[in-house]
Design an enzyme around this catalytic site. Structure first.
Site, mmCIF file in Angstrom:
data_model
loop_
_atom_site.group_PDB
_atom_site.id
_atom_site.type_symbol
_atom_site.label_atom_id
_atom_site.label_comp_id
_atom_site.label_asym_id
_atom_site.label_seq_id
_atom_site.Cartn_x
_atom_site.Cartn_y
_atom_site.Cartn_z
ATOM 1 N N SER A 71 0.822 -1.207 0.000
ATOM 2 C CA SER A 71 0.000 0.000 0.000
ATOM 3 C C SER A 71 0.859 1.261 0.000
ATOM 4 C CB SER A 71 -0.893 -0.014 1.251
ATOM 5 O OG SER A 71 -1.960 0.882 1.120
ATOM 6 N N GLN B 21 1.314 6.735 -7.242
ATOM 7 C CA GLN B 21 0.073 7.381 -6.800
ATOM 8 C C GLN B 21 0.264 8.892 -6.875
ATOM 9 O OE1 GLN B 21 -1.211 7.869 -2.565
ATOM 10 N NE2 GLN B 21 -2.804 6.385 -3.107
ATOM 11 N N TYR C 38 -7.562 14.874 0.862
ATOM 12 C CA TYR C 38 -6.667 15.682 0.049
ATOM 13 C C TYR C 38 -7.472 16.402 -1.037
ATOM 14 C CZ TYR C 38 -3.151 13.113 2.660
ATOM 15 O OH TYR C 38 -2.410 12.589 3.671
#
Length: 782
Positions: free
Chosen positions: A437, A516, A598
């Site tokens: 992750s 990401q 975010y």
């Protein structure tokens, strides 16, 4: 504030001498019997407002663990129970006409009325005074005249209500209605059966409790219950209607009721379990959904623990060696407080664990309509593992034939655990289902990843995961969370990332590396996590932008500037430029970060987007900018490489993203070309209240996967390879992302393979590491 105290009669019994028990259910009766048996000099009185033969429900399931505790504490009760118990091993799951049987589970049950009769007889034999058809005096009055008050007065506890300001209960009413009924024949197994009616899905739970009787519980969502007209039926009509719906399971036989009524389950949690000399046990203190069969078990185990700690502290009380500073009976009072605190300290973690399992099971049945399209064996596996207490490995031990059949349905080659099957996204085939992750490291210099990142990501790539994700890589200096965040807004940064991707592809062939991309939005310009999470920098803060001018923490974090049209266009182009660089770096997958509060997440949540223009208001408006960014990035990202989106499927806060919103968000991104949805939750607002626990976020991934038919990545406290295998086989996820386990062990995936005896192509050990592919011998133990 102490409980009300008054002058008490002189004690003639041991400590505590006079005990009042409110409630004559199994927990209250067993507590009374134990306390009297352990000290016959005690005066123990039970108040029960109903008659001895009155009871709700029909059968009671007890675990071997609970029975073992009863055997050790009171062999007489155990022997009486043992003679009555009905035992069986199988669970039958009947779904769309197909019955799947799983064995090796081990159940023991008896009639609730018979259980009460055994406890009544034991109490009478020991000299406990039983006052039936008698309302107990208020707990405060009993507390003034007794040394101890045991409140076993159930889910609707008057004691708890009377002192709610101290116990501080939280009571949650859930979305299903259910009714307790009985059948005059024994089912062969614990039976779960679905009925897909014109009104919606209904569920039957049934199990034998004697040689000629079974408990039958019928359950369904509130809206299904109303649509079917049950709210207009009396007890007899409801009973007959349920028998008709589940006629095949009942073999055409009738059901019977006894003061049966439709109700909604209520989960009870208390911040405190004792108040002065009053203590809560059983459903008064806590409840756990009936689908895991723990209500009576918890009450009986509470009684055992309470009696044990009172006994352990009785010597201190008799010698007057309490640690308090009171006078007179103060030492005894303080010793009682210590005993009750010890009881709660022992039981609270056990109860919390049971309630987490019960909550997972409850939610599974609430969302039953989302599970019914699974094939019969997968549906059965999903049902059996719903609480997370039964797992793939556990089922393999209990019933290897059933588990092997489920694995075959999934497509596991012989000897291959589910987690080591491949998975394809667009032109990328992942060799296994394990994802490292994204984890923010906060050690970049001016956004440039350095040797730390090379070692960190390289080690996890060598560790065998199918996909390794970078941390959130920021698209601009102003889009950083902290000064240590990595970026892709310069060619220097891109060159550093290209060095890392080249290493992974050369030294860990077959491992995919994903990037990401994100922008911090209103959560930027803060210190590194270990310096003060979400705290602003002491100096050199940069201005923030967001969907709306709302600080993350009012009075702590700065107020961001709401992006205007020019600002939106500029940010979109920053994402595009970063994506172009990511493609040149040779990343295998790109994920757009639209979660955790975010920037893009801030547009999606109604708690953080208060705009009145085209980019706010309805969900369509709130989706507009994130979709514009996605489309722009997808246009420049290579066609054969997959693109995923991370979302927060709930804000864990009132008024936030709803379950329906989460589905709509996922559908929108899939319609625009997302290859998978990475389903996370929360971190959007600081006053969130997450329901933490093992795999606690996976139900949200499950719902999105099976409602939309899109591949999902499940995240959130997935900590074992057994969890990964269970989630995959149950159809709740396609990939599983783990963070902290990979911090603890960079070779987590390879070690998972070794522990399962797997040596296939989905988990190859790097040639220099092969000598370590078996655990080293441990030190000799005598």
């Amino acid at each position: 504030m102490a409980a009300p105290r008054a002058a008490r009669p002189a004690r003639t019994a041991g400590w505590p001498g006079r005990i009042a028990v409110i409630g004559g259910g199994p927990g209250g009766l067993y507590a009374a019997a134990l306390l009297k048996r352990l000290d016959p000099a005690r005066e123990v009185t039970v108040w029960e407002r109903n008659a001895p033969s009155d009871t709700f429900g029909f059968g009671v399931v007890l675990s071997d663990e609970t029975l073992g505790g009863i055997r050790d504490a009171d062999p007489a009760v155990y022997e009486a129970l043992r003679r009555e118990l009905v035992r069986w091993d199988d669970i039958d799951v009947v779904h769309r006409g197909h019955r799947t049987t799983s064995t090796g589970h081990g159940f023991a049950a008896l009639g609730r009325r018979r259980l009460l009769e055994i406890l009544h007889a034991r109490c009478a034999e020991l000299g406990v005074e039983l006052r039936f058809r008698t309302e107990a005096p208020p707990a405060a009055a009993l507390a003034a005249s007794h040394d101890l008050v045991v409140a076993a007065d159930g889910v609707h506890s008057r004691t708890r209500e009377a002192h709610a300001d101290h116990f501080r209960p939280t009571i949650t009413t859930h979305r299903c209605r259910y009714i307790w009924l009985a059948a005059d024949f024994p089912f062969e197994a614990f039976r779960f059966e679905t009925a897909e009616t014109e009104h919606g899905v209904m569920q039957l739970h049934a199990y034998p409790f004697s040689a000629d009787s079974s408990t039958v519980i019928v359950e369904m969502r509130e809206e299904v219950w109303r649509a079917a007209g049950f709210h207009e039926l009396d007890e007899a009509e409801s009973t007959a209607r349920c028998a008709k719906i589940f006629a095949e399971a009942l073999g055409g036989r009738e059901l019977r009721s006894h003061r049966s009524a439709w109700t909604a389950f209520r989960t009870v949690v208390n911040e405190r379990w004792s108040y002065g000399n009053t203590v809560l046990i059983g459903d008064a203190a806590h409840t756990a959904h009936f689908s895991i069969g723990s209500g009576t078990k918890l009450a009986v185990e509470d009684a055992l623990a309470l009696a044990t700690h009172l006994t352990e502290h009785s010597g201190l009380a008799e010698r007057g060696t309490g640690t308090g500073t009171g006078t007179g009976t103060g030492a005894e009072h303080d010793t009682l407080a210590e005993a009750l605190a010890a009881y709660e300290a022992e039981r609270r973690p056990v109860v919390a664990s049971t309630q987490r399992a019960a909550a997972a099971s409850l939610r599974w049945f609430e969302e039953l309509a989302g599970h019914v399209d699974r094939p019969p064996r997968r549906f059965a596996f999903d049902l059996l593992t719903r609480s997370r207490r039964v797992t793939h490995a556990n089922l393999r031990l209990r019933d290897p034939a059933f588990t092997t059949a489920v694995e075959d349905d999934f497509g596991c080659p012989p000897g291959t655990p589910p987690m080591f099957t491949p998975f394809r996204l667009r032109g990328l085939t992942l060799r296994n289902r394990v994802v490292v992750s994204p984890m923010d490291m906060y050690v970049a210099e001016d956004g440039v990843p350095g040797d730390f990142h090379l070692v960190h990501l390289g080690a996890r790539a060598l560790g065998g995961a199918g996909l390794v994700m970078t941390e959130m890589v920021c698209v601009s200096p102003e889009g950083r969370i902290t000064p240590g965040c990595a970026g892709l807004w310069t060619d220097e940064q891109a060159d550093a990332w290209a060095r890392i991707t080249a290493f992974v592809h050369a030294q860990a062939p077959g491992t995919a590396l994903g990037v990401q991309l994100g922008h911090s939005g209103r959560k930027g310009s803060t210190r590194r996590m270990w310096e003060g999470i979400d705290q602003p920098l002491p100096e050199d803060n940069w201005p923030l932008v967001a969907a709306s001018p709302l600080p993350y923490r009012a009075g702590v974090n700065q107020t961001p500037r709401a992006l205007d049209r020019a600002g939106l266009a500029a940010v979109r182009e920053e994402f595009v430029a970063a994506a172009r660089r990511a493609a040149r770096c040779d990343f295998d997958l790109l994920e757009l970060h639209c979660a955790h509060g975010y920037l893009l997440s801030g547009f999606l949540s109604p708690l953080t987007n208060h705009r009145t223009d085209a980019y706010g208001g309805t969900l369509d408006g709130r989706l507009r900018f994130p979709l514009e960014v996605f489309d722009a990035v997808r246009e420049v990202w290579p066609e054969d490489r997959p693109m995923t989106v991370r979302v927060s499927a709930t804000d864990w806060a009132e008024g936030g993203t709803s379950a329906e919103d989460a589905l709509a968000v996922a559908r929108a991104f899939v319609a625009h070309g997302a290859d998978a949805i990475d389903v996370s939750t929360g971190q959007v607002v600081p006053d969130e209240r997450p329901e933490y626990g093992r795999s606690y976020q996976t139900p949200y991934a499950d719902r999105i996967r099976n409602a939309i038919g899109v591949p999902v990545v499940a995240v959130g406290a997935i900590s074992s390879w057994d969890d990964v295998n269970s989630l995959l086989l149950a159809g709740r996820a396609d990939l599983c992302a783990l963070a902290r386990p990979h911090l603890y062990d960079p070779h987590w995936t390879l070690h998972a393979a070794a522990e399962q005896g797997y040596e296939g192509p989905a988990a190859p050990w790097p040639a220099p590491y092969r000598a370590g592919s078996r655990p080293p011998p441990t030190g000799r133990r005598e």
